[in-house]
Enzyme design. Structure first.
Site, short mmCIF file in Angstrom:
data_model
loop_
_atom_site.label_atom_id
_atom_site.label_comp_id
_atom_site.label_asym_id
_atom_site.label_seq_id
_atom_site.Cartn_x
_atom_site.Cartn_y
_atom_site.Cartn_z
N GLN A 184 -19.94 -1.56 8.95
CA GLN A 184 -20.17 -1.17 7.55
C GLN A 184 -21.11 -2.20 6.96
OE1 GLN A 184 -15.93 -0.40 6.02
NE2 GLN A 184 -15.70 -0.89 8.20
N GLU A 212 -16.86 -8.90 4.79
CA GLU A 212 -16.63 -9.22 6.20
C GLU A 212 -17.03 -10.66 6.49
OE1 GLU A 212 -15.25 -7.53 8.50
OE2 GLU A 212 -16.01 -8.14 10.43
N SER A 257 -11.01 1.66 5.19
CA SER A 257 -9.83 0.81 5.01
C SER A 257 -8.69 1.44 5.81
CB SER A 257 -9.47 0.73 3.53
OG SER A 257 -8.28 0.00 3.33
N SER A 312 -6.23 -0.10 -0.94
CA SER A 312 -6.79 -1.27 -0.25
C SER A 312 -5.96 -2.48 -0.64
CB SER A 312 -8.26 -1.46 -0.65
OG SER A 312 -8.77 -2.65 -0.09
N ARG A 328 0.84 -1.21 0.00
CA ARG A 328 0.00 0.00 0.00
C ARG A 328 0.87 1.25 0.00
NH1 ARG A 328 -3.19 -2.76 4.47
NH2 ARG A 328 -1.62 -1.68 5.71
N PRO A 372 -24.63 -4.74 7.78
CA PRO A 372 -24.90 -5.70 8.85
C PRO A 372 -23.76 -6.70 8.97
CG PRO A 372 -26.20 -6.22 6.91
CD PRO A 372 -25.54 -4.90 6.63
N GLY A 406 -11.69 -5.41 2.56
CA GLY A 406 -12.03 -6.30 3.67
C GLY A 406 -12.14 -5.55 4.98
N ARG A 454 -12.66 -11.02 1.23
CA ARG A 454 -12.48 -10.26 -0.02
C ARG A 454 -12.64 -11.17 -1.24
NH1 ARG A 454 -8.37 -7.17 2.90
NH2 ARG A 454 -6.82 -8.77 2.41
N LYS A 469 -9.87 6.25 4.20
CA LYS A 469 -8.61 5.59 4.55
C LYS A 469 -8.23 6.11 5.93
CE LYS A 469 -5.30 2.76 3.72
NZ LYS A 469 -5.52 1.35 3.34
N GLY A 516 -22.15 -8.75 6.12
CA GLY A 516 -22.50 -8.15 4.84
C GLY A 516 -21.69 -6.89 4.60
#
Length: 366
Positions: free
Chosen positions: A350, A298, A228, A81, A53, A352, A345, A325, A158, A355
């Site tokens: 973020q 997630e 992220s 990400s 990154r 439920p 990921g 992911r 971020k 989800g």
């Protein structure tokens, strides 16, 4: 003068491969003066020590400084990400806006951005971070000219994380930190940032949030936050994507919330609202209209998907975020017909539990 948004999805051969963006600048497809943000899906583990990154951020920053002042380059939000597990394809998504003499022709994509002050290490994962992000989201909305939170479809953030050195600096000042587990700090920072989005957009009342509910009370969530965390920054970069009748151009945006990693039906519904048939996989012509697909992923904390056990949280070799992911990218790729999809990921608060939110950016039908 009206503003118009442009979004460019460009393949990347490596975290330092900025040639596709530079070619688009040379060809006149991108005006570097208008670049406000670049989202990157870079190969790496997506964890604390994912220096891909930082490598990508440095490469993009140096490239931008070849086309603009250092100050202007620093203002560009670079949201990297890490992790392109499974078939996810590394790529850049460049967000640009320009002034135009075109008049508005209906509701169009609007883009706003901001950077927060540096976050004190002792505030990470706590309500102070929630409040800082909420203020930042409101500032980014104002930058986009969006006044109604209902017109915001996706907020990409971020956010920073803790390292042992940063923990040591805080403790040397007599401060406490939310955790001494550097990997856990990523989730806490994402969680607090997501709740900040929820507060700014009116999804959750501020008085519902206390330190002990951050990354524990999964009943609290935003349907439009995508956060992220990374080692490469100390502040928050915030990009608001929404709709406005004051903006021009053919780009439009909608969003959906997946209830779990298989739940593509809300995404299919969002595609239909944007004029896609979305009965099965998108046709080649429809794929040409789809500009960008952004999502969160997630592993559900109960260890199940629709009643069936999953092992993402039990795998000591591979982080659950990496499994998630790949899983969500595969589900969405089966819907849209390609895997050049931005899947981030770690979806604490973020969407439920298990989800996550999804944003669809496309050219207007017809």
């Amino acid at each position: 003068m009206t503003r118009r948004a442009y979004v460019h999805r460009i393949a990347a051969a490596a975290p330092d491969d900025v040639s596709g963006i530079e070619n688009a600048i040379s060809d006149g497809r991108i005006d570097p003066a208008g670049i406000v943000a670049i989202f990157g899906k870079t190969e790496g583990n997506g964890c604390v020590n994912d220096f891909a990154r930082g490598f990508a951020t440095q490469s993009l920053g140096l490239m931008l400084q070849r086309h603009m002042s250092a100050e202007a380059a620093h203002a560009v939000c670079l949201v990297m990400s890490g992790g392109t597990e499974g078939g996810m394809s590394p790529h850049w998504t460049v967000f640009e806006r320009r002034d135009t003499v075109e008049g508005p022709n209906g509701v169009a994509l609007a883009i706003g951005r901001t950077r927060t002050p540096v976050l004190p290490f002792g505030d990470l994962g706590r309500v102070a971070e929630v409040d800082m992000v909420a203020a930042g989201v409101r500032a980014a909305m104002a930058d986009a000219g969006i006044t109604d939170p209902a017109d915001v479809h996706f907020v990409q953030i971020k956010c920073p994380l803790l390292t042992l050195r940063r923990i040591g600096e805080a403790e040397a000042k007599g401060e406490t930190v939310s955790t001494r587990d550097t990997l856990k700090s990523m989730g806490l920072s994402r969680a607090a940032s997501a709740l900040g989005v929820a507060v700014a957009l009116g999804e959750i009342a501020r008085d519902q949030i206390t330190d002990d509910k951050i990354a524990t009370d999964w009943s609290l969530w935003s349907g439009r936050a995508s956060c992220s965390s990374g080692i490469e920054l100390l502040d928050h970069e915030i990009v608001v994507l929404g709709s406005s009748p004051a903006w021009a151009g053919p780009l439009v945006i909608d969003h959906a919330v997946m209830a779990d990693g298989i739940d593509v039906e809300p995404v299919r519904a969002a595609l239909r609202r944007l004029g896609f048939s979305a009965d099965g996989q998108l046709s080649p012509a429809e794929r040409g209209r789809l500009v960008a697909l952004l999502s969160k992923a997630e592993a559900s904390h109960d260890g199940k998907i629709r009643g069936h056990r999953h092992t993402m949280l039990d795998d000591s070799d591979i982080s659950a975020t990496r499994h998630a992911r790949a899983f969500v990218c595969g589900a969405l790729a089966g819907l849209v017909g390609h895997a050049e999809i931005y899947v981030s990921g770690g979806a604490e608060h973020q969407g439920p539990d298990g989800g996550g939110p999804v944003a669809v950016i496309a050219t207007r039908a017809g």
